[in-house]
Design an enzyme around this catalytic site. Structure first.
Site, PDB file in Angstrom:
ATOM      1  N   ASP A 171       2.226 -36.612   2.977  1.00  0.00           N
ATOM      2  CA  ASP A 171       2.743 -37.417   4.082  1.00  0.00           C
ATOM      3  C   ASP A 171       3.202 -38.788   3.591  1.00  0.00           C
ATOM      4  OD1 ASP A 171       3.369 -37.826   6.702  1.00  0.00           O
ATOM      5  OD2 ASP A 171       1.369 -38.497   7.277  1.00  0.00           O
TER       6      ASP A 171
HETATM    7  C1  LIG Z   1       9.605 -26.848  -3.823  1.00  0.00           C
HETATM    8  C2  LIG Z   1       8.751 -27.892  -3.280  1.00  0.00           C
HETATM    9  C3  LIG Z   1       7.306 -27.730  -3.385  1.00  0.00           C
HETATM   10  C4  LIG Z   1       9.340 -28.969  -2.743  1.00  0.00           C
HETATM   11  C5  LIG Z   1       8.610 -30.057  -2.121  1.00  0.00           C
HETATM   12  C6  LIG Z   1       9.556 -31.147  -1.725  1.00  0.00           C
HETATM   13  C7  LIG Z   1       8.818 -32.148  -0.892  1.00  0.00           C
HETATM   14  C8  LIG Z   1       8.157 -33.291  -1.593  1.00  0.00           C
HETATM   15  C9  LIG Z   1       8.763 -31.950   0.454  1.00  0.00           C
HETATM   16  C10 LIG Z   1       8.041 -32.825   1.389  1.00  0.00           C
HETATM   17  C11 LIG Z   1       8.789 -32.863   2.693  1.00  0.00           C
HETATM   18  C12 LIG Z   1       8.133 -33.626   3.784  1.00  0.00           C
HETATM   19  C13 LIG Z   1       8.511 -33.241   5.156  1.00  0.00           C
HETATM   20  C14 LIG Z   1       7.233 -34.637   3.524  1.00  0.00           C
HETATM   21  C15 LIG Z   1       6.563 -35.469   4.551  1.00  0.00           C
HETATM   22  O1  LIG Z   1       7.072 -36.771   4.577  1.00  0.00           O
HETATM   23  P1  LIG Z   1       7.831 -37.295   5.886  1.00  0.00           P
HETATM   24  O2  LIG Z   1       9.277 -36.920   5.807  1.00  0.00           O
HETATM   25  O3  LIG Z   1       7.132 -36.748   7.103  1.00  0.00           O
HETATM   26  O4  LIG Z   1       7.667 -38.839   5.720  1.00  0.00           O
HETATM   27  P2  LIG Z   1       7.001 -39.851   6.778  1.00  0.00           P
HETATM   28  O5  LIG Z   1       5.588 -39.373   6.992  1.00  0.00           O
HETATM   29  O6  LIG Z   1       7.057 -41.190   6.073  1.00  0.00           O
HETATM   30  O7  LIG Z   1       7.860 -39.799   7.993  1.00  0.00           O
END
Ligand SMILES: CC(C)=CCC/C(C)=C/CC/C(C)=C/COP(=O)(O)OP(=O)(O)O
Length: 353
Positions: A42
């Site tokens: 997160d």
């Molecule tokens: C192949 C593989 C394993 C890839 C992983 C790529 C990756 C790091 C994905 C995470 C995506 C995600 C929705 C993260 C949450 O942060 P958020 O967007 O909710 O950020 P926030 O909490 O600050 O809003």
């Protein structure tokens, strides 16, 4: 910061860090090491914002952080790592953002092939966990290819939850268990042992779930939409309200209790054949791994956000305030020390189940 002269001092510095890390792991390994660590990654977008950059930079940094964390976990002797990469709820983000995340996912999934640590160094088997039908075709195919290509690796396991929520997993497992039960009943009807079998089911275990068999015949989808969602939502709704005050253990227990209460009500009201809890469990997407020993959620949030609710009844939640791209070795060590502190208590609880 050490100055880089012909690459030598930084090599020395790197070597020193590796030595210290290995030493630290040896010390920590005096106590029990978790078999399975699950991460809710997160804070990628907040990280990007903090650095005056766009969301993509945050996700890129998040991916690098994931690769380091995987290396630490496997070096420490953790056998299973699960990461929450994309929830079904994430599909509700703006279409451009979903498209961006899917493109990134494709690039990163293909990148897993090239990433040295996955194939060569640690011999990791990769599973993509979730309702993969919801992914677009290129992402789904890439995920399936990685699963096939790593199927023979057996040193460690990486479970990537994509298009995943616990509600969906539970619903799917119940549907699959019902299908199997229906087939069994049909088979036993043919062999004439139907009543005996149903009787056996009822006396063997108090934890039973209504078969849904009749509902299957008179409109299973209606039942699925109403009752089973209510089953899930009831537990999860309770938990969502309480999640700010309560720990992960209470959170998951409430969910399971909600589900089982509702199942019992269905069973009593309709007096239908039942299926056993164990038969639902074996149809969970996560059935390929033991339940997690620790959940680590970055950025200080203490919610599980529909992640592994079934599997985390006796699992501590550790939620450092660092955003996911900022998470490092010390956070992992600290989480493992906490796990070791409550190990005896949690083991006792698990054995009582
Ligand atoms: C192949 C593989 C394993 C890839 C992983 C790529 C990756 C790091 C994905 C995470 C995506 C995600 C929705 C993260 C949450 O942060 P958020 O967007 O909710 O950020 P926030 O909490 O600050 O809003």
């Amino acid at each position: 910061m050490m100055k880089k002269v012909d690459g030598k001092p930084s090599k020395l510095f790197g070597g020193l860090l590796t030595f210290l890390r290995k030493f630290l792991f040896k010390v920590v390994s005096v106590g029990p090491i978790p078999d399975h660590v699950a991460f809710i990654m997160d804070g990628n977008r907040r990280y990007a914002k903090k650095h005056n950059s766009h969301a993509g930079t945050g996700h890129e940094a998040g991916y690098s952080s994931l690769m380091s964390m995987l290396a630490y976990c496997y070096e420490l002797g953790v056998k299973y790592v699960t990461v929450y990469a994309f929830s079904i709820d994430n599909f509700k983000r703006r279409p451009e953002e979903v498209q961006y995340l899917m493109d990134l996912m494709l690039e990163k999934i293909e990148g897993l092939f090239e990433h040295e640590i996955i194939v060569n160094q640690y011999g990791i088997r990769v599973y993509f966990i979730g309702n993969l039908k919801l992914l677009n075709e290129p992402v789904r195919l890439a995920a399936e290819n990685v699963m096939k290509a790593t199927a023979k690796n057996n040193k460690a396991t990486l479970l990537v939850c994509v298009a995943y929520t616990s509600c969906d997993e539970i619903l799917n497992a119940i549907q699959e268990a019902c299908k199997c039960r229906r087939n069994e009943i049909q088979t036993s009807k043919v062999s004439g042992s139907e009543n005996e079998e149903i009787h056996e089911d009822k006396k063997s275990n108090g934890l039973v779930i209504h078969d849904l068999q009749e509902s299957y015949e008179d409109g299973f989808h209606g039942f699925e939409a109403v009752d089973t969602n209510r089953i899930c939502n009831r537990g999860i709704g309770h938990s969502a309200k309480a999640s700010c005050e309560d720990d992960a253990e209470d959170f998951a227990i409430r969910t399971c209790n909600g589900l089982m209460d509702q199942a019992q009500v269905c069973e009593n009201q309709r007096n239908l054949p039942t299926i056993k809890l164990v038969n639902v469990e074996k149809h969970m997407y996560m059935a390929v791994a033991p339940d997690p020993d620790i959940v680590i959620r970055s950025s200080g949030e203490t919610r599980l956000s529909n992640f592994l609710l079934w599997q985390t009844a006796y699992c501590p939640l550790y939620s450092p305030t660092a955003l996911w791209p900022e998470l490092g070795l010390w956070h992992l060590i600290w989480a493992v020390l906490n796990f070791q502190r409550s190990y005896q208590y949690l083991e006792k609880k698990r054995k009582k189940m």
